[in-house]
Structures are given as C-alpha cells and as structure tokens.
Motif scaffolding. Structure first.
Motif, short mmCIF file in Angstrom:
data_model
loop_
_atom_site.label_atom_id
_atom_site.label_comp_id
_atom_site.label_asym_id
_atom_site.label_seq_id
_atom_site.Cartn_x
_atom_site.Cartn_y
_atom_site.Cartn_z
N SER A 181 0.81 -1.22 0.00
CA SER A 181 0.00 0.00 0.00
C SER A 181 0.84 1.26 0.00
O SER A 181 0.37 2.32 -0.44
N ARG A 186 -3.07 0.17 -1.83
CA ARG A 186 -3.82 -1.02 -1.42
C ARG A 186 -2.88 -2.21 -1.27
O ARG A 186 -1.80 -2.23 -1.86
N TYR A 236 -11.87 -3.93 -6.01
CA TYR A 236 -11.48 -3.04 -4.93
C TYR A 236 -12.47 -3.23 -3.77
O TYR A 236 -13.68 -3.15 -3.98
N LYS A 237 -11.96 -3.46 -2.58
CA LYS A 237 -12.84 -3.55 -1.43
C LYS A 237 -12.03 -3.34 -0.16
O LYS A 237 -10.79 -3.30 -0.20
N ASN A 238 -12.71 -3.24 0.95
CA ASN A 238 -12.08 -3.24 2.26
C ASN A 238 -12.17 -4.66 2.81
O ASN A 238 -13.24 -5.26 2.82
N PRO A 246 -7.84 -1.65 2.97
CA PRO A 246 -8.12 -1.53 1.53
C PRO A 246 -7.27 -2.52 0.73
O PRO A 246 -6.03 -2.55 0.87
#
Length: 255
Positions: A181, A186, A236-238, A246
C-alpha cells in the motif's frame, strides 16, 4: 520527508553515524550513483543528508527505541525468529527518508534502501529495519539484499518492502501482502481453491512487483492473467478478514 516510505533502522545502542563513511560505503556498493564534486569525500561526518544521484536522503539519529507495535513483530516472527527479542532490546534508531517527494514511490524505495544498506555496512549497532511501518527485516538480510536496490525490474529487492502472509478462508487458502500500500494505496488479498500455497505466493509476488514497477494500473473489475488462459478477477474492497484494510481482492475461482 517522504512519509509513506519512511524507514526506521533499529540500533542496539544509540549512535550518530559518520556520514562521510556512509557515503564512501554507498559509493562502493553502488558505483552507478553519479556523485558530484568528489562524492563521498565532500560529505561531512555530521551531515544529516546524503546525495544519491539527483536526490537527497535524510538520516536522523534518535536516542530512544521506536514505539512498540505487537502486530508488526508478530508478523515478522514468522520469518525472523529473533525479531521480538530485537524489538525488546534495541535502545535507539535512525530515521531514513527521501527529502521531499519522489516522482515515483519506487525511486524513493530504491534510494532509501541503498542508503540503509550503507548505514548497516558502517554502523555495527544496526540490528533491524522497519519499512513503512509495516515490514521488519534483520539487518544482515537488509545488508545483503540492498545491494540490488538499483537492479532493473523485476530484480530489485521488493521482498524487503513487502511481506506476503498466508491465511485460510474456509476450505480455501489465501495470501495477503503488507507493505504494498505504500506504493499503490492497497494491499493484495488473493483467495484460491485451485492453487497450492507456493504457487499462490508466486502469483502474489509477481503481481506485487508488477504494481510496484508500473503503479496502480489494475482497475476495479479487471480480469488479469499471465497468459490468455489464466483469469484472475480483481475487485477493490475493504478486507473482511483484515480489519477493513483496503485491498485488491483477487480470486481465480470462476463458476
């Protein structure tokens, strides 16, 4: 300073490095650096700055241990058995960071890594390195691997900058990066029901170094692969597994 790639060099005892000796070691280890006006001979022993090509790297000696981070040292212990003992015993540290902001994070990483290698080569008290607050490595590993700081893609020492850690997700296995990241915003979280763990690590390592080299060129919803038959979906996600971190959520399971 470039905060995202700030590094901390742990010291058994607080010392202030002789920067003229560090500059000489840097030039010896990386002769490809163009050192102006005599290079190493022009650096004052007590200077807080060292020139690397057209950039300046700052080194600040601090007479205190770094704040404790149990999660960091628990991760480090998976590959570095003495990590928690080093964290507990060290009495000082040096802060190392590129002065200003590099056009590309990779440039800052290469130069900072090279300077840390020269510091370790000249300061016997160095016992470990914490990179970007997420990755810890022993000093001897950093000393050796940092020789490749300026190597061409994909041979630079990205494993000093990024951890790849295994986990289980139900009946499947996964791998998560820590440290990526700092380069692209990320981490990679890759879950598979097809690959064995060594092959999964190879996939994550390959994607990591590709992103470090090229930047965040993988978009939400992309399907990527090393060849026409390989399909890896990226979202893309958490992270649901790692506290909302992330991530590039990757899977090769298509139904």
């Amino acid at each position: 300073m470039s905060n995202s790639l700030l590094a901390l060099v742990l010291l058994d005892n607080p010392v202030t490095p002789d920067m003229s000796a560090v500059a000489k070691a840097l030039h010896a280890r990386h002769p490809e650096f163009a050192m102006d006006n005599g290079g190493a001979q022009q650096v004052q022993a007590d200077s807080p700055l060292i020139r690397c090509g057209n950039e300046l790297v700052a080194v600040m000696s601090m007479p205190a241990p770094i704040p404790q981070d149990p999660g960091l040292w628990a991760r480090a212990a998976t590959t570095w058995s003495e990590s928690e003992a080093v964290a507990a015993r060290h009495q000082g540290h040096m802060i190392v960071s590129l002065l200003g902001k590099a056009e590309q994070p990779l440039i800052a990483a290469r130069l900072t890594t090279a300077v840390i290698g020269a510091l370790i080569a000249t300061v016997p008290e160095c016992c470990g390195v914490v990179w970007a607050g997420r990755v810890a490595r022993p000093a001897d590993v950093w000393l050796e691997e940092s020789r490749w700081s300026l190597a061409p893609y994909p041979d630079y020492p990205f494993r000093l900058w990024v951890d790849i850690l295994p986990f289980r997700s139900g009946a499947k296995i996964g791998a998560i990066t820590m440290g990526l990241s700092a380069f692209v915003g990320r981490e990679i979280e890759f879950v598979t029901g097809k690959l064995a763990l060594p092959a999964l690590f190879d996939k994550v390592a390959g994607l990591s170094v590709y992103l470090i080299e090229h930047g965040n060129v993988v978009k939400d919803g992309d399907t990527i692969g090393a060849n026409a038959s390989e399909r890896i979906a990226v979202r893309y996600k958490n992270s649901d597994v790692f506290g909302g971190l992330p991530v590039f959520c990757c899977t090769d399971d298509f139904t």
